[in-house]
Scaffold this motif. Structure first.
Motif, PDB file in Angstrom:
ATOM      1  N   HIS A 285      53.709  26.840  -1.234  1.00 23.19           N
ATOM      2  CA  HIS A 285      53.242  25.266  -1.485  1.00 23.19           C
ATOM      3  C   HIS A 285      51.446  25.558  -1.715  1.00 23.19           C
ATOM      4  O   HIS A 285      51.217  26.463  -1.283  1.00 23.19           O
ATOM      5  CB  HIS A 285      53.584  24.569  -0.584  1.00 23.19           C
ATOM      6  N   PRO A 286      51.186  24.799  -2.652  1.00 21.49           N
ATOM      7  CA  PRO A 286      49.574  24.944  -2.676  1.00 21.49           C
ATOM      8  C   PRO A 286      48.762  24.439  -1.591  1.00 21.49           C
ATOM      9  O   PRO A 286      47.881  24.939  -1.553  1.00 21.49           O
ATOM     10  CB  PRO A 286      49.404  23.852  -3.869  1.00 21.49           C
ATOM     11  N   ASP A 287      49.330  24.035  -0.493  1.00 20.06           N
ATOM     12  CA  ASP A 287      48.787  23.515   0.671  1.00 20.06           C
ATOM     13  C   ASP A 287      48.158  25.046   1.325  1.00 20.06           C
ATOM     14  O   ASP A 287      47.390  25.096   2.188  1.00 20.06           O
ATOM     15  CB  ASP A 287      49.553  22.927   1.631  1.00 20.06           C
ATOM     16  N   LEU A 288      48.931  26.012   1.084  1.00 19.22           N
ATOM     17  CA  LEU A 288      48.699  27.354   1.391  1.00 19.22           C
ATOM     18  C   LEU A 288      47.681  28.276   0.732  1.00 19.22           C
ATOM     19  O   LEU A 288      47.296  29.273   1.163  1.00 19.22           O
ATOM     20  CB  LEU A 288      49.852  28.134   1.832  1.00 19.22           C
ATOM     21  N   ASP A 289      47.259  27.689  -0.316  1.00 15.56           N
ATOM     22  CA  ASP A 289      46.283  28.367  -1.044  1.00 15.56           C
ATOM     23  C   ASP A 289      44.952  28.655  -0.569  1.00 15.56           C
ATOM     24  O   ASP A 289      44.447  29.701  -0.714  1.00 15.56           O
ATOM     25  CB  ASP A 289      46.042  27.798  -2.571  1.00 15.56           C
ATOM     26  N   LEU A 294      46.673  36.801   4.684  1.00 14.65           N
ATOM     27  CA  LEU A 294      47.279  37.578   3.495  1.00 14.65           C
ATOM     28  C   LEU A 294      48.729  38.018   3.769  1.00 14.65           C
ATOM     29  O   LEU A 294      49.035  38.519   5.188  1.00 14.65           O
ATOM     30  CB  LEU A 294      46.698  38.850   3.294  1.00 14.65           C
ATOM     31  N   SER A 295      49.738  37.516   3.066  1.00 12.47           N
ATOM     32  CA  SER A 295      51.075  37.564   3.307  1.00 12.47           C
ATOM     33  C   SER A 295      51.498  39.190   3.484  1.00 12.47           C
ATOM     34  O   SER A 295      51.364  40.142   2.518  1.00 12.47           O
ATOM     35  CB  SER A 295      52.031  36.964   2.425  1.00 12.47           C
ATOM     36  N   THR A 296      52.120  39.886   4.773  1.00 16.25           N
ATOM     37  CA  THR A 296      52.362  41.090   4.914  1.00 16.25           C
ATOM     38  C   THR A 296      53.565  41.408   3.911  1.00 16.25           C
ATOM     39  O   THR A 296      53.844  42.499   3.423  1.00 16.25           O
ATOM     40  CB  THR A 296      52.970  41.363   6.121  1.00 16.25           C
ATOM     41  N   LYS A 297      54.605  40.257   3.510  1.00 15.47           N
ATOM     42  CA  LYS A 297      55.430  40.714   2.471  1.00 15.47           C
ATOM     43  C   LYS A 297      55.000  40.934   1.095  1.00 15.47           C
ATOM     44  O   LYS A 297      55.708  42.000   0.462  1.00 15.47           O
ATOM     45  CB  LYS A 297      56.318  39.190   2.285  1.00 15.47           C
ATOM     46  N   VAL A 298      53.834  40.413   0.584  1.00 17.57           N
ATOM     47  CA  VAL A 298      53.514  40.745  -0.776  1.00 17.57           C
ATOM     48  C   VAL A 298      53.179  42.559  -0.502  1.00 17.57           C
ATOM     49  O   VAL A 298      53.564  43.137  -1.583  1.00 17.57           O
ATOM     50  CB  VAL A 298      52.039  40.030  -0.974  1.00 17.57           C
ATOM     51  N   ARG A 312      48.125  32.100  -7.550  1.00 16.01           N
ATOM     52  CA  ARG A 312      46.720  32.666  -7.967  1.00 16.01           C
ATOM     53  C   ARG A 312      45.880  31.835  -6.839  1.00 16.01           C
ATOM     54  O   ARG A 312      45.510  30.631  -6.881  1.00 16.01           O
ATOM     55  CB  ARG A 312      46.465  32.179  -9.403  1.00 16.01           C
ATOM     56  N   THR A 313      45.225  32.816  -6.113  1.00 14.60           N
ATOM     57  CA  THR A 313      44.143  32.330  -5.274  1.00 14.60           C
ATOM     58  C   THR A 313      42.977  33.421  -5.099  1.00 14.60           C
ATOM     59  O   THR A 313      43.202  34.564  -5.589  1.00 14.60           O
ATOM     60  CB  THR A 313      44.720  32.415  -3.727  1.00 14.60           C
ATOM     61  N   PRO A 314      41.766  33.183  -4.526  1.00 15.55           N
ATOM     62  CA  PRO A 314      40.846  34.083  -4.733  1.00 15.55           C
ATOM     63  C   PRO A 314      41.276  35.452  -3.995  1.00 15.55           C
ATOM     64  O   PRO A 314      40.995  36.504  -4.428  1.00 15.55           O
ATOM     65  CB  PRO A 314      39.641  33.334  -4.088  1.00 15.55           C
ATOM     66  N   MET A 315      41.731  35.212  -3.070  1.00 15.34           N
ATOM     67  CA  MET A 315      42.131  36.538  -2.001  1.00 15.34           C
ATOM     68  C   MET A 315      43.208  37.352  -2.916  1.00 15.34           C
ATOM     69  O   MET A 315      43.058  38.574  -2.874  1.00 15.34           O
ATOM     70  CB  MET A 315      42.891  35.798  -0.717  1.00 15.34           C
ATOM     71  N   VAL A 329      52.177  28.873 -10.399  1.00 17.90           N
ATOM     72  CA  VAL A 329      52.042  27.672  -9.891  1.00 17.90           C
ATOM     73  C   VAL A 329      53.104  26.554  -9.311  1.00 17.90           C
ATOM     74  O   VAL A 329      53.238  26.250  -8.393  1.00 17.90           O
ATOM     75  CB  VAL A 329      50.909  26.632 -10.700  1.00 17.90           C
ATOM     76  N   SER A 330      54.068  26.438 -10.498  1.00 15.95           N
ATOM     77  CA  SER A 330      55.255  25.654 -10.152  1.00 15.95           C
ATOM     78  C   SER A 330      56.355  26.497 -10.301  1.00 15.95           C
ATOM     79  O   SER A 330      56.193  27.821 -10.570  1.00 15.95           O
ATOM     80  CB  SER A 330      55.205  24.458 -11.388  1.00 15.95           C
ATOM     81  N   LEU A 331      57.555  25.807  -9.853  1.00 14.67           N
ATOM     82  CA  LEU A 331      58.893  26.376  -9.901  1.00 14.67           C
ATOM     83  C   LEU A 331      59.169  26.757 -11.304  1.00 14.67           C
ATOM     84  O   LEU A 331      59.845  27.947 -11.698  1.00 14.67           O
ATOM     85  CB  LEU A 331      59.945  25.482  -9.527  1.00 14.67           C
ATOM     86  N   ALA A 332      58.694  26.072 -12.326  1.00 14.35           N
ATOM     87  CA  ALA A 332      59.007  26.481 -13.641  1.00 14.35           C
ATOM     88  C   ALA A 332      58.157  27.526 -14.019  1.00 14.35           C
ATOM     89  O   ALA A 332      58.774  28.814 -14.883  1.00 14.35           O
ATOM     90  CB  ALA A 332      58.458  25.303 -14.695  1.00 14.35           C
TER      91      ALA A 332
END
Length: 746
Positions: A285-289, A294-298, A312-315, A329-332
């Motif tokens: 969700h954009p709230d987490l941008d 940093l997600s370990t899963k990534v 897409r975030t600066p990090m 950005v979106s599900l689409a």
């Protein structure tokens, strides 16, 4: 002897999510770093999926409070609450004292800090804290200040979180260290050149609204509509529950066509599942941008050879590049990006290569190496036994006698790193004589310490040095560090120099002035530079830093804010991207400055220029004074020193370690500390030197050269070794050597 670490998280290891994996990983990393680790479980173990690998590793002990009946009334009950956990940990620590107490969970850490049971040994890993200024209420800030005060280190997952904490919580400065996500040993990456058919998407972790896991279950249908056959594989057994019925909706969605829910798995099983798929999902969700984590899963996906669809975030741009092709950005967007990767092997391979290279920075071995460094700076080395117990200190049979050291002074902010070092040495016993003010202390306590000490170090050549020169025990050594203001004060004249072994100045120039002004023998005056914590200061620069000048401290007027403004005006005539950041208290905050009419007029004139000059208007930023210099320097590409006079001026040295380029006016003695490459005759020459480094590559190369020089000359380890030598002998002129030689000849 092996350092002992106690580890506990407010985490149920029966449920697999990122926090549970972290707890497993940090336990393994501490063991690899050389610790004997005790992991205490929060809840009764219903599955051994996460603890089984730990039980197989030497150096790790897993304590199960419920099964072991460690706390009355725990049998068969629910998970430990923070207060009960703190009490249990304190009891285990009392049985065998631990050097390090690693905790995760804000409520837990707050309880532990409040208990004062682990003060100075806490290493909390902070994630569930506010990560923006609006979220940092006064109550929360006070709580975090208490935690920081009680802690030895604050473990931060990212540089962004570290800088936010330092800028918000003064007590956190100097204690925040990085502990990025850790990847356990990963099986060989699949290294596929293209996605398979059907396209296999994978998500592992918890199911929660802001993790977009419910929306992900729509992907198979969306991809079918685009003509792409696909499967969505999801693993995990922690499903968010709330009053909206999310948990049931999520469970229903896991039964959708094209979705396979694998339930909870061990980390190893989850990685095997992931490795069999084509694309990892970490779209949120954009709230987490704005998250500072940093997600370990990534990283796990990347280590397994999979490209990842994510926000897409600066990090994420810093990690994967702004041109990474699978941002969504979106599900689409997610569906379109997945379809594009399935159709284009080149795009697929590019994304997989980027995530794979990023993951290489986050291995468990790298985490262990970081922890080894932190342990070396935080855990005292236990003393070795000696052959003749008769020579030991009373009550410490079999141990070598320690040198007894007293550090005395009213203001120890510059001496704190050295004090921490001395306290870690196994051959020293260190006590503190903290004076209440420049000339105010407890004479009885000072007499007792003077009679006890083998060596007394007086920080500042003030009344403390005068007192100890007249009251020190015969046969003990007295070392006095003289800064700047004391030289023209009455105190050196009152010092009984015959009782002083060494007066230590921070530069050769001030050592010469000291000898000339006082007439003290040359053998009494030594030079040891200021110490810098290289690891704390060396941080990545922010975008735009090469156009940012920094001035640390503009009070009193001899710091010459007016000349810094001259430099900025010269630069902005050619390029209006240049800005000046001034980190300083304001002159009216210092009564001894503001009561002086000449001082007031200096600042009135400078501030009028900032308001009225077309070249300066909007180009000068005043930041509060504070200890968060390392975080502040990330935005600074050049550090100015425009002063009329300095004994050392630590700001350019700090800037050099941060890879900013130092730009110094040639104040008296500057050449005895800094390379002439960085020293200039006045504002016009200073501005020209900056303009000459207008190219990004040239600026970075100069910053790297400056870093190398300062890290060699002023690094904490070098300076600490010199001070350690002073405790038993007068300084050999070759140690640490002339400052100019350490920096390299101009």
């Amino acid at each position: 002897m092996i350092p002992r670490a106690l580890v506990y998280g407010d985490i149920d290891l029966n449920l697999i999510d990122g926090s549970a994996i972290w707890l497993q990983s940090v336990t393994q990393a501490l063991a690899r770093a050389g610790c004997a680790v005790t992991l205490v479980l929060k809840a009764p173990a219903r599955t051994s999926r996460l603890i089984a690998p730990l039980l197989a590793e030497p150096g790790i002990t897993v304590r199960r409070p419920f099964e072991e009946h460690l706390v009355e009334g725990l049998e068969g009950s629910g998970p430990l609450r923070p207060a009960a956990a703190t009490e249990l940990l304190a009891r285990l620590d009392a049985e065998q004292r631990h050097d390090v107490v690693v905790l995760r969970g804000r409520a837990l850490t707050t309880a532990a800090a409040r208990s004062e049971a682990f003060t100075g040994r806490l290493w909390p890993y902070l994630t569930d804290v506010p990560q923006s200024v609006p979220g940092l209420t006064p109550e929360t800030a006070s709580e975090l200040e208490m935690i920081a005060t009680a802690s030895r280190y604050l473990l931060c997952q990212t540089e962004e979180l570290r800088c936010f904490l330092e800028g918000s919580i003064p007590a956190a400065c100097g204690k925040c260290v990085l502990l990025p996500p850790m990847l356990a040993d990963i099986p060989s990456a699949r290294g596929a050149e293209a996605a398979g058919t059907p396209l296999r998407l994978v998500y592992t972790g918890k199911f929660a609204p802001r993790w977009n896991t419910l929306e992900m279950t729509e992907l198979p249908a969306l991809l079918t509509a685009r003509g792409v056959a696909s499967e969505l594989h999801m693993a995990g057994d922690k499903i968010h529950d709330d009053a909206t019925g999310y948990q049931q909706r999520m469970r229903d969605a896991l039964e959708s066509d094209g979705v396979t829910w694998h339930g909870g798995h061990s980390r190893e099983e989850a990685m095997r599942l992931t490795a069999s798929c084509d694309i990892g999902l970490s779209w949120r969700h954009p709230d987490l941008d704005a998250s500072l984590e940093l997600s370990t899963k990534v990283l796990e996906f990347g280590a397994l050879g999979l490209p990842v669809i994510l926000n897409r975030t600066p990090m994420h741009e810093a990690l994967l590049g702004a041109d990474y092709p699978l941002f969504a950005v979106s599900l689409a967007d997610v569906a379109g990006t997945a379809a594009a990767a399935a159709a284009d092997p080149g795009l697929y391979r590019l994304a997989a290569d980027r995530t794979g290279r990023a993951a290489e920075q986050f291995t468990l071995d790298r985490a262990a190496e970081r922890l080894r460094t932190y342990l070396a700076a935080a855990v005292p080395v236990r003393r070795a036994r000696q052959a003749d117990p008769g020579e030991a200190d009373p009550g410490e049979a079999g141990l070598k006698p320690r040198l007894r050291v007293v550090v005395a002074g009213h203001d120890l902010k510059f001496f704190t790193p050295l004090l921490s070092y001395l306290r870690l040495q196994p051959d020293l016993e260190v006590r503190l004589d903290q004076w209440a003010a420049l000339g105010k202390h407890d004479p009885a306590a000072s007499r007792e310490l003077a009679a006890w000490a083998d060596v007394v170090i007086c920080e500042w050549c003030g009344p403390n040095a005068v007192w100890y020169s007249r009251h020190k025990r015969r046969g003990s050594r007295l070392l006095v560090r003289l800064h700047r203001f004391e030289l023209r004060s009455p105190y050196p004249g009152q010092l009984k120099i015959s009782a002083v072994n060494q007066v230590i100045c921070v530069s050769k120039h001030y050592a010469r002035l000291c000898r000339e002004y006082t007439g003290w023998p040359e053998t009494k005056v030594a030079t040891v530079p200021n110490a810098l914590d290289v690891a704390q200061l060396d941080r990545p620069k922010l975008d735009g830093a090469r156009f940012h000048l920094g001035l640390v401290g503009m009070v009193p007027s001899r710091k010459r804010l007016d000349l810094a403004l001259d430099v900025l005006e010269e630069l902005r005539r050619e390029d209006d991207r240049y800005l000046l950041f001034v980190k300083s208290g304001m002159p009216w905050e210092h009564w001894w400055v503001w009561q002086n009419p000449a001082e007031r007029e200096h600042y009135a004139g400078a501030l009028r220029r900032v308001q009225r000059s077309p070249l300066l208007r909007g180009a000068v930023v005043f930041d509060d004074a504070g200890p968060d210099v390392a975080a502040w320097l990330r935005r600074v590409g050049y550090v100015l020193s425009t002063s009329d006079d300095e004994s050392f001026h630590v700001a350019p040295a700090e800037g050099m370690v941060s890879r900013a380029v130092p730009v110094l006016r040639h104040w008296p003695g500057a050449e005895t500390i800094y390379d002439m490459r960085w020293i200039h005759r006045g504002p016009a020459e200073m501005a020209a030197a900056i303009m000459a480094l207008g190219d990004e590559h040239d600026w970075r190369a100069a910053g790297d050269d400056a870093h190398t020089q300062a890290a060699a000359a002023f690094n904490l380890a070098l300076v600490c070794r010199a001070w350690h030598g002073l405790l038993t002998a007068d300084l050999d002129p070759a140690v640490p050597g002339p400052i100019l030689e350490l920096l390299g000849s101009p």
